[in-house]
Motif scaffolding. Structure first.
Motif, mmCIF file in Angstrom:
data_model
loop_
_atom_site.group_PDB
_atom_site.id
_atom_site.type_symbol
_atom_site.label_atom_id
_atom_site.label_comp_id
_atom_site.label_asym_id
_atom_site.label_seq_id
_atom_site.Cartn_x
_atom_site.Cartn_y
_atom_site.Cartn_z
ATOM 1 N N GLY A 1 12.094 13.143 -3.931
ATOM 2 C CA GLY A 1 10.645 13.545 -4.451
ATOM 3 C C GLY A 1 10.445 13.169 -5.788
ATOM 4 N N GLY A 2 11.428 12.856 -6.504
ATOM 5 C CA GLY A 2 11.465 12.553 -8.017
ATOM 6 C C GLY A 2 11.215 14.056 -8.599
ATOM 7 N N ALA A 3 11.715 14.855 -8.226
ATOM 8 C CA ALA A 3 12.001 16.414 -8.574
ATOM 9 C C ALA A 3 13.169 16.619 -9.123
ATOM 10 C CB ALA A 3 11.192 17.178 -7.588
ATOM 11 N N TYR A 4 13.219 17.871 -10.020
ATOM 12 C CA TYR A 4 14.569 18.491 -10.261
ATOM 13 C C TYR A 4 14.740 19.476 -9.054
ATOM 14 C CZ TYR A 4 13.524 16.921 -15.013
ATOM 15 O OH TYR A 4 13.445 16.222 -16.348
ATOM 16 N N HIS A 5 15.994 19.524 -8.640
ATOM 17 C CA HIS A 5 16.342 20.177 -7.174
ATOM 18 C C HIS A 5 16.853 21.443 -7.554
ATOM 19 C CE1 HIS A 5 15.140 17.706 -3.815
ATOM 20 N NE2 HIS A 5 14.879 16.686 -4.821
ATOM 21 N N SER A 6 16.410 22.617 -7.075
ATOM 22 C CA SER A 6 17.199 23.999 -7.140
ATOM 23 C C SER A 6 18.420 24.016 -6.165
ATOM 24 C CB SER A 6 16.242 25.027 -6.635
ATOM 25 O OG SER A 6 15.012 25.154 -7.469
ATOM 26 N N VAL A 7 19.127 24.873 -6.667
ATOM 27 C CA VAL A 7 20.523 25.016 -5.819
ATOM 28 C C VAL A 7 20.374 26.254 -4.984
ATOM 29 C CG1 VAL A 7 21.642 23.553 -7.288
ATOM 30 C CG2 VAL A 7 21.853 25.797 -7.501
ATOM 31 N N VAL A 8 21.259 26.408 -3.933
ATOM 32 C CA VAL A 8 21.498 27.531 -3.248
ATOM 33 C C VAL A 8 23.017 27.862 -3.029
ATOM 34 C CG1 VAL A 8 19.264 27.292 -1.990
ATOM 35 C CG2 VAL A 8 21.524 26.359 -0.914
ATOM 36 N N VAL B 1 0.744 -1.237 -0.083
ATOM 37 C CA VAL B 1 -0.058 -0.015 -0.119
ATOM 38 C C VAL B 1 0.989 1.274 0.162
ATOM 39 C CG1 VAL B 1 -1.680 1.365 1.141
ATOM 40 C CG2 VAL B 1 -1.812 -1.286 1.337
ATOM 41 N N ASN B 2 2.046 1.223 0.699
ATOM 42 C CA ASN B 2 2.898 2.507 0.915
ATOM 43 C C ASN B 2 3.817 2.543 -0.103
ATOM 44 O OD1 ASN B 2 3.959 4.744 2.034
ATOM 45 N ND2 ASN B 2 5.366 3.557 3.381
ATOM 46 N N ARG B 3 3.631 3.192 -1.176
ATOM 47 C CA ARG B 3 4.537 3.462 -2.402
ATOM 48 C C ARG B 3 5.052 4.751 -2.249
ATOM 49 N NH1 ARG B 3 3.567 0.483 -7.302
ATOM 50 N NH2 ARG B 3 2.310 -1.281 -6.647
ATOM 51 N N ARG B 4 6.443 5.074 -2.723
ATOM 52 C CA ARG B 4 6.964 6.527 -2.354
ATOM 53 C C ARG B 4 8.257 6.597 -3.194
ATOM 54 N NH1 ARG B 4 7.675 1.346 0.494
ATOM 55 N NH2 ARG B 4 9.980 0.734 1.008
ATOM 56 N N PHE B 5 8.655 7.855 -3.725
ATOM 57 C CA PHE B 5 9.569 8.171 -4.532
ATOM 58 C C PHE B 5 10.900 7.523 -3.912
ATOM 59 C CE2 PHE B 5 6.683 11.411 -5.740
ATOM 60 C CZ PHE B 5 6.538 11.281 -6.871
#
Length: 332
Positions: free
Chosen positions: A135-142, A127-131
């Motif tokens: 989070g499966g995203a493109y990540h910004s930098v700082v 039932v518990n599915r996850r990335f």
């Protein structure tokens, strides 16, 4: 006097192409394996074709200008994190900005071709599915404070739920919108996350359960063939159909421990935050044995798994410490 930089341009001199309206141009290929795999600044040295054949460094005596390439300064900036713990990934390069982004590409992919890793883990009965990562995203930098030329990706514990290996692929904001796989052409390095690979297991209340190791799938449910299909672990997208030799990961060794934490079905229940369920397995963690198995004993209500339910299997790598505190079990 100096030879060409072997890291760019194929380590060779280049023939200029004529333009229709006059003048010439230098055409360089892109991509991870192209002419410009990394950022930096270079002198463009010119040789007129009538002078000596343009075959020696001394023939390139005229300075045409300075060539600036935005991006990571090397593609070997390998870094390591631990599953379930916050981690900052630092990148050094030329002209990096906070408008840039980083994509995490599964090992075996190619920057600029393969998209970010958005695979989900779990099997048909989970039932518990996850990335898998970020989070499966493109990540910004700082920016990195006080360190010009460096930026960092800030990852939270939720971004690193499991172990694995990924390529860090970079997009400078001047190269598209950093919203498509083709924008992330530059390789920063390899990210290794210590911890177990994503995998789910099913057991049956009152029966002996062996998680991992080289054992037949039927032994996970005390030999009851009716439940074999639900006890075979899955590391997406690979389905294990025979021996359950799947308790594996990055830097996982015998002696690492696992704890069963009640899964409420919400992300409020985090490994490393919620205590072990005292009603099962005597409320204690269990060490991985020399066969890389976690054994939970059966036999009715006195066994480790007296009733049904759903729990998160939270791991602690022994190289992090004693694995004695709830906060040590951060890897799900």
């Amino acid at each position: 006097r100096s030879y060409s930089d072997y890291r760019i341009g194929g380590d060779r001199t280049r023939q200029l192409a004529a333009l229709p309206g006059g003048g010439v141009q230098l055409v360089l290929s892109g991509g991870q394996a192209g002419d410009l795999p990394l950022g930096g600044e270079w002198l463009m040295c010119y040789c007129a074709s009538g002078y000596g054949g343009c075959s020696l460094p001394s023939h390139f005596a005229a300075l045409a200008g300075v060539f600036t390439v935005l991006g990571p300064s090397t593609n070997t900036q390998d870094q390591a994190c631990s599953a379930g713990l916050p981690c900052n990934l630092v990148c050094q390069g030329q002209g990096l900005s906070t408008s840039d982004k980083v994509a995490f590409v599964a090992r075996g992919g190619v920057c600029g071709v393969t998209d970010r890793d958005t695979q989900l883990t779990g099997n048909a009965h989970a039932v518990n599915r996850r990335f898998v990562i970020g989070g499966g995203a493109y990540h910004s930098v700082v920016d990195v404070a006080g360190q010009p030329g460096r930026v960092q990706v800030v990852l939270t514990r939720a971004d690193l739920p499991q172990g694995g290996v990924w390529y860090m692929c970079y997009c400078t904001a001047n190269n598209g919108g950093c919203d498509d796989a083709s924008d992330f052409k530059a390789l920063v390095g390899i990210l290794t996350v210590q911890g177990v690979y994503p995998q789910d297991f099913h057991c049956v209340a009152g029966a002996r359960c062996s998680i991992g190791g080289s054992v037949d799938a039927s032994s996970n449910v005390g030999g009851s063939s009716a439940f074999i299909a639900t006890t075979v672990p899955v590391r997406w997208p690979i389905t294990v159909t025979a021996a359950t030799a799947e308790l594996s990961g990055e830097d996982v060794v015998s002696g690492d421990k696992a704890a069963l934490v009640l899964d409420s079905g919400s992300e409020l229940n985090f490994c490393g935050n919620d205590a072990l369920d005292s009603r099962i397995a005597n409320g204690s963690s269990r060490a991985i044995d020399s066969d890389f198995k976690l054994i939970y004993d059966g036999s009715d209500a006195a066994g480790d798994l007296p009733f049904g339910g759903r729990w998160k299997i939270c791991f602690c790598l022994s190289n992090r410490g004693s694995c004695a505190q709830t906060s040590d079990f951060t890897d799900r």
